[in-house]
Design a protein around this motif. Structure first.
Motif, mmCIF file in Angstrom:
data_model
loop_
_atom_site.group_PDB
_atom_site.id
_atom_site.type_symbol
_atom_site.label_atom_id
_atom_site.label_comp_id
_atom_site.label_asym_id
_atom_site.label_seq_id
_atom_site.Cartn_x
_atom_site.Cartn_y
_atom_site.Cartn_z
ATOM 1 N N ASN A 173 5.883 13.642 0.068
ATOM 2 C CA ASN A 173 5.691 12.443 -1.191
ATOM 3 C C ASN A 173 4.139 12.603 -1.498
ATOM 4 O O ASN A 173 3.251 12.215 -0.731
ATOM 5 N N PRO A 174 3.933 12.984 -3.049
ATOM 6 C CA PRO A 174 2.595 13.417 -3.210
ATOM 7 C C PRO A 174 1.735 11.954 -2.985
ATOM 8 O O PRO A 174 0.487 12.037 -2.730
ATOM 9 N N HIS A 175 2.152 10.744 -3.254
ATOM 10 C CA HIS A 175 1.391 9.828 -3.152
ATOM 11 C C HIS A 175 0.881 9.480 -1.787
ATOM 12 O O HIS A 175 -0.315 9.125 -1.244
ATOM 13 N N LEU A 176 2.006 9.542 -0.846
ATOM 14 C CA LEU A 176 1.721 9.306 0.577
ATOM 15 C C LEU A 176 1.116 10.697 1.162
ATOM 16 O O LEU A 176 0.127 10.197 2.247
ATOM 17 N N ARG A 177 1.221 11.567 0.787
ATOM 18 C CA ARG A 177 0.542 12.814 1.250
ATOM 19 C C ARG A 177 -0.835 12.602 1.124
ATOM 20 O O ARG A 177 -1.828 12.837 1.966
ATOM 21 N N ASP A 178 -1.450 12.305 -0.239
ATOM 22 C CA ASP A 178 -2.599 12.122 -0.517
ATOM 23 C C ASP A 178 -3.340 11.098 0.183
ATOM 24 O O ASP A 178 -4.614 11.178 0.640
ATOM 25 N N MET A 179 -2.552 9.823 0.551
ATOM 26 C CA MET A 179 -3.127 8.894 1.205
ATOM 27 C C MET A 179 -3.493 9.223 2.623
ATOM 28 O O MET A 179 -4.476 9.093 3.303
ATOM 29 N N ASP B 38 -6.462 11.520 2.589
ATOM 30 C CA ASP B 38 -7.600 10.752 2.516
ATOM 31 C C ASP B 38 -7.970 10.038 3.695
ATOM 32 O O ASP B 38 -9.234 9.817 4.287
ATOM 33 N N GLU C 188 -4.600 21.833 -5.453
ATOM 34 C CA GLU C 188 -3.439 20.953 -5.895
ATOM 35 C C GLU C 188 -2.313 21.904 -5.594
ATOM 36 O O GLU C 188 -1.077 21.470 -5.425
ATOM 37 N N THR D 173 0.828 -1.375 0.042
ATOM 38 C CA THR D 173 -0.060 -0.139 0.081
ATOM 39 C C THR D 173 0.840 1.348 0.146
ATOM 40 O O THR D 173 0.617 2.221 -0.525
ATOM 41 N N PHE D 174 1.880 1.316 0.638
ATOM 42 C CA PHE D 174 2.627 2.451 0.768
ATOM 43 C C PHE D 174 3.953 2.591 -0.187
ATOM 44 O O PHE D 174 4.395 3.796 -0.477
ATOM 45 N N GLN D 175 4.026 1.675 -0.945
ATOM 46 C CA GLN D 175 5.102 2.011 -1.993
ATOM 47 C C GLN D 175 6.236 2.595 -1.474
ATOM 48 O O GLN D 175 6.814 3.559 -2.034
#
Lengths: 190, 190
Positions: A116-122, A125, B111, A8-10
């Motif tokens: 980190n954009p991916h984790l930040r959005d997670m 969320d 964004e 999930t966290f990549q």
DNA sequence: CTTCAGCAATAACATTTGTTATCAAATCTA
DNA sequence: TAGATTTGATAACAAATGTTATTGCTGAAG
């Protein structure tokens, strides 16, 4: 314990090991208080095994407001976020195996993942999900009868109803144990 | 209208003008539906003048769950965030002057500000605040009697009690209009 | 095995809250 | 201004829910 979350966290393995090594394992018998009302929260918990409730003293009564089971995390987010005394207690219901992380470590991790954009959005969320959850509880409280709330809990979280003593369930639903008993027997008769 | 917020955001004037120019002014008479239950929300509103309520159809009954006054923003955040049909209606109570922004513009702004540490933290704080608010509503619902909830509303948001018709207040408190009337007269007698 | 605490069901009674109906005042509208 | 609509108070009755007390069951501790 942590392997299941890894995909999930990549994260690359170094970071991953860094983060997961912040968690310490502990065992707690039933009815262990993990956080006291009024205390500033310094730890967050991940449940490997067991069952936990969050409750507070409401005008003299013990009021349960949330339940947690395996693979869920528990903490007083208000206390965490704002460094203020926790409005709630956190307590084990069953003997439990937990992994806890100190606030200082978690804060560091959060600061890092915000870059980190991916984790930040997670992360964002996750917060939204919490909001939606509380919204749903609140809506259900004004809209539904206690019987509807019970049936809903039975449908959404059957494990809770099975494993948690009835008086905690009753206070979670905002009714007396007697009334919950009546609701159950009414349902059975149908 | 926007000048009062400018310092909070610490944006350079270009950006600020860019963002504020996304808002359009509108006037709406009382009882105007700004968003319909079931509709995917495309607009968020800032109230310059007037009073708005958020409500939903709960098993046939009109249930008010939130009130908003001047300088507050209103939108169905769930619908916004997840692009799903809104579970609630948004409706003016008084004739109102509003500024609205389209979701596509707001998304762009969000964004952008996520790259700015100061604004990003403000954004995250805002979401947390919403969570805490819902938490408080929920807690109050399980802990307090209707009379306590009414007194609390009177203390926390006296403007609401003054300006909003009583049947909306009653449904917000989760009680009937008759019961609210009783509570008021009971308080008066003391 | 015995004891004791925790848990759940039920009955009887008390209180709270909802429903329906009616009336009066205030507000809006033609 | 007259009539309609909205709002709020109150009474009478009905339903929902709480309180207290009693009983029996179960499982843990000695």
């Amino acid at each position: 314990m942590f392997q299941q979350f890894k995909n999930t966290f990549q994260l690359d393995t170094d970071k991953w090991d860094d983060y997961t090594s912040c968690f310490k394992r502990m065992e707690a018998p039933a009815k262990t208080i993990l956080l006291n009302e009024g205390e500033v929260s310094k730890r967050m918990f991940l449940i490997e095994k067991g069952c936990i409730r969050v409750w507070f003293n409401g005008n003299g009564k013990d009021i349960t407001c949330q339940f947690f089971l395996e693979n869920e995390t528990v903490g007083s987010i208000e206390s965490f976020r704002k460094n203020i005394p926790s409005p709630t207690n956190i307590e084990t219901i069953e003997p439990s195996i937990l992994w806890w992380i100190h606030k200082r470590d978690l804060d560091r991790i959060i600061e890092e993942i915000k870059e980190n954009p991916h984790l930040r959005d997670m992360f964002i969320d996750k917060i939204f999900d919490r909001t939606f959850n509380y919204m749903k509880y609140f809506f259900s409280m004004v809209r539904d009868t206690p019987q509807m709330r019970y049936l809903n809990l039975l449908k959404e979280r059957p494990e809770i109803v099975k494993r948690v003593p009835q008086h905690y369930i009753a206070s979670y639903l905002g009714i007396s144990t007697v009334h919950l008993s009546r609701i159950k027997s009414k349902i059975l008769k149908k």
